[in-house]
Design an enzyme around this catalytic site. Structure first.
Site, PDB file in Angstrom:
ATOM      1  N   ALA A  19       0.827  -1.202   0.000  1.00 25.95           N
ATOM      2  CA  ALA A  19       0.000   0.000   0.000  1.00 25.95           C
ATOM      3  C   ALA A  19       0.870   1.265   0.000  1.00 25.95           C
ATOM      4  CB  ALA A  19      -0.930  -0.014   1.221  1.00 25.95           C
ATOM      5  N   VAL A  20       1.977   1.217   0.736  1.00 28.10           N
ATOM      6  CA  VAL A  20       2.892   2.370   0.774  1.00 28.10           C
ATOM      7  C   VAL A  20       3.457   2.613  -0.628  1.00 28.10           C
ATOM      8  CG1 VAL A  20       5.149   3.172   1.628  1.00 28.10           C
ATOM      9  CG2 VAL A  20       3.513   2.130   3.218  1.00 28.10           C
ATOM     10  N   ARG A  22      15.756  -6.509  14.971  1.00 27.85           N
ATOM     11  CA  ARG A  22      15.735  -5.640  16.158  1.00 27.85           C
ATOM     12  C   ARG A  22      17.138  -5.061  16.223  1.00 27.85           C
ATOM     13  NH1 ARG A  22      10.910  -7.530  18.561  1.00 27.85           N
ATOM     14  NH2 ARG A  22      10.601  -9.759  18.369  1.00 27.85           N
ATOM     15  N   CYS A  23      17.264  -3.735  16.342  1.00 27.05           N
ATOM     16  CA  CYS A  23      18.559  -3.098  16.136  1.00 27.05           C
ATOM     17  C   CYS A  23      18.997  -2.262  17.346  1.00 27.05           C
ATOM     18  CB  CYS A  23      18.475  -2.204  14.896  1.00 27.05           C
ATOM     19  SG  CYS A  23      19.963  -1.258  14.579  1.00 27.05           S
ATOM     20  N   GLY A  57       8.654  -0.511  20.033  1.00 27.65           N
ATOM     21  CA  GLY A  57      10.110  -0.317  20.003  1.00 27.65           C
ATOM     22  C   GLY A  57      10.517   0.471  18.761  1.00 27.65           C
ATOM     23  N   ASP A  91       1.202  -8.480  18.807  1.00 26.77           N
ATOM     24  CA  ASP A  91       0.880  -8.307  20.230  1.00 26.77           C
ATOM     25  C   ASP A  91      -0.286  -7.355  20.513  1.00 26.77           C
ATOM     26  OD1 ASP A  91       3.084  -9.941  20.688  1.00 26.77           O
ATOM     27  OD2 ASP A  91       4.453  -8.245  20.877  1.00 26.77           O
ATOM     28  N   ARG A 108      -8.077 -34.084  30.235  1.00 22.21           N
ATOM     29  CA  ARG A 108      -6.803 -33.454  30.590  1.00 22.21           C
ATOM     30  C   ARG A 108      -6.946 -31.978  30.945  1.00 22.21           C
ATOM     31  NH1 ARG A 108      -2.631 -36.307  26.352  1.00 22.21           N
ATOM     32  NH2 ARG A 108      -2.334 -38.169  27.623  1.00 22.21           N
ATOM     33  N   LYS A 161     -15.987 -31.484  35.135  1.00 27.62           N
ATOM     34  CA  LYS A 161     -15.630 -30.999  33.789  1.00 27.62           C
ATOM     35  C   LYS A 161     -14.682 -31.988  33.141  1.00 27.62           C
ATOM     36  CE  LYS A 161     -16.082 -26.088  33.234  1.00 27.62           C
ATOM     37  NZ  LYS A 161     -15.895 -25.474  31.963  1.00 27.62           N
ATOM     38  N   ARG A 196      -0.944 -31.245  30.893  1.00 28.06           N
ATOM     39  CA  ARG A 196      -0.053 -31.098  29.737  1.00 28.06           C
ATOM     40  C   ARG A 196       0.163 -29.600  29.473  1.00 28.06           C
ATOM     41  NH1 ARG A 196       0.275 -35.736  30.596  1.00 28.06           N
ATOM     42  NH2 ARG A 196       0.270 -37.504  29.148  1.00 28.06           N
TER      43      ARG A 196
HETATM   44  O1  F6P Z   1       6.502  -8.831  19.384  1.00 32.69           O
HETATM   45  C1  F6P Z   1       6.173 -10.021  18.770  1.00 32.69           C
HETATM   46  C2  F6P Z   1       6.694 -11.202  19.533  1.00 32.69           C
HETATM   47  O2  F6P Z   1       6.342 -12.380  18.835  1.00 32.69           O
HETATM   48  C3  F6P Z   1       6.252 -11.308  20.992  1.00 32.69           C
HETATM   49  O3  F6P Z   1       4.955 -11.814  21.118  1.00 32.69           O
HETATM   50  C4  F6P Z   1       7.327 -12.190  21.561  1.00 32.69           C
HETATM   51  O4  F6P Z   1       7.497 -11.918  22.935  1.00 32.69           O
HETATM   52  C5  F6P Z   1       8.556 -11.789  20.809  1.00 32.69           C
HETATM   53  O5  F6P Z   1       8.093 -11.151  19.617  1.00 32.69           O
HETATM   54  C6  F6P Z   1       9.461 -12.933  20.433  1.00 32.69           C
HETATM   55  O6  F6P Z   1      10.576 -12.388  19.816  1.00 32.69           O
HETATM   56  P1  F6P Z   1      11.683 -13.220  19.028  1.00 32.69           P
HETATM   57  O7  F6P Z   1      11.074 -13.658  17.725  1.00 32.69           O
HETATM   58  O8  F6P Z   1      12.774 -12.236  18.831  1.00 32.69           O
HETATM   59  O9  F6P Z   1      12.021 -14.381  19.881  1.00 32.69           O
END
Ligand code: F6P
Length: 326
Positions: A25-26, A75-76, A107, A131, A166, A217, A250
């Site tokens: 879209a961008v 992630r940087c 972030g 998330d 279970r 249950k 489990r």
């Molecule tokens: O932010 C998305 C996410 O999947 C979170 O739910 C989880 O805590 C994290 O990233 C896992 O990060 P990585 O893929 O770096 O292990």
């Protein structure tokens, strides 16, 4: 208007289904407005290292249905440093890029906000994370798909839980927030949900399980958000298993299965709207804002607000679990 001629686009943080739809879209909105688009690979890392590549309309053909991100992500740590951001700025200048769309989570926006306090080149954000923990938008791109993936998996586990009498503890993702846990729990008729936003949940969990046991249950599904204070599903299972010997216990950790896959219709449409709105925001001279979706309308939220404000879970939904799982 008029000073934006060439924009950059990147994805950063954890990948989320629908990021590709947002990139598309961008790119296409930019081309529609006679702008050039440069794809920046591997998020802020690529911005610092100079991983640039022009994107044309055909570069984003047939990606709307694909999970992950064609631009790759990372992630940087270096972008957290002044020196890293300076390198990023120098690279943007060299490329003649005068606006950037960043697709990612809180972030990503934290970094973008600091960058825009230091430098003129405007950054506009599109919230993309499974998330859903970003303030200022009802939904983040990827959340709906992740929920649907989780639900499909949990339904299957219910069959086994029921066949064997279970007690299952199922851990879902969500970082420090309980959004995925609450909605997937409701959608699957979970007996209880444990989330990081609530403290001391063990006592009430035991009470709920005792009550279920008394009523014979045949199965119990407890959804545990990964950020829960007890430290995850396995830890909780260990703490309660001796009290419930009638059930065999489990543990299943759904993990990264929740991150991938083809985006849902909702995520594709939301990503398309948000990606389009982000380019429009740059053309309107906006800076340091995230586009969001509130009551199905596009809104613009300053990065400052998006990263500093805590997004509340819907407590009404949590109450529902207790009522509906009787
Ligand atoms: O932010 C998305 C996410 O999947 C979170 O739910 C989880 O805590 C994290 O990233 C896992 O990060 P990585 O893929 O770096 O292990």
């Amino acid at each position: 208007m008029g000073k934006i001629k060439r924009i950059g686009v990147l994805t950063s943080g954890g990948d989320a289904p629908g990021m590709n739809a947002a990139i598309r879209a961008v790119v296409r909105t930019a081309i529609y407005n006679d702008l050039e688009v440069i794809g920046i690979r591997q998020g802020y890392q690529g911005l610092i290292k100079g991983f640039f590549k022009p994107l044309k309309s055909h570069s984003v053909s047939e990606i709307i249905q694909r999970g992950g991100t064609i631009l790759k992500t990372a992630r940087c740590e270096e972008f957290r440093t002044e020196a890293g951001r300076k390198k990023a700025h120098d690279n943007l200048k060299k490329q003649g890029i005068n606006g950037v769309v960043v697709i990612g989570g809180d972030g990503t926006f934290r970094g973008a906000r600091i960058f825009n306090e230091e430098y003129e080149i405007p950054f506009v954000g599109v919230p993309g994370t499974i998330d859903n923990d970003v303030f200022g938008t009802d939904s983040t791109i990827g959340y709906d798909t992740a929920l649907n993936t989780a639900i499909q998996a949990i339904d299957k586990i219910r069959d086994t839980a029921s066949a064997h009498n279970r007690l299952f503890f199922i851990e879902v993702m969500g970082a420090e927030a309980g959004f995925i846990a609450i909605r997937s729990g409701i959608a699957c008729g979970a007996e209880a949900i444990l989330i990081p936003e609530l403290k001391d949940q063990l006592k009430s969990l035991k009470k709920q399980l005792e009550e279920g046991n008394r009523r014979k249950k045949s199965s119990n599904i407890i959804i545990v958000a990964e950020g829960d204070e007890e430290g995850g599903a396995a830890q909780i299972a260990n703490k309660v298993k001796d009290d419930f010997k009638d059930y065999s216990v489990r543990v299943t950790v759904l993990g990264h299965i929740q991150r991938g896959g083809s985006p849902s219709a909702f995520d594709r449409v939301t990503a398309s709207r948000m990606g389009h709105a982000a380019v429009e925001a740059l053309l309107d001279d906006q800076k340091s804002v995230m586009v969001g979706l509130k009551n199905n309308e596009i809104v613009h939220v300053p990065f400052r607000k998006a990263v500093k404000t805590h997004k509340e879970v819907n407590w009404e939904l949590l109450k529902l679990v207790n009522i509906l799982s009787i």
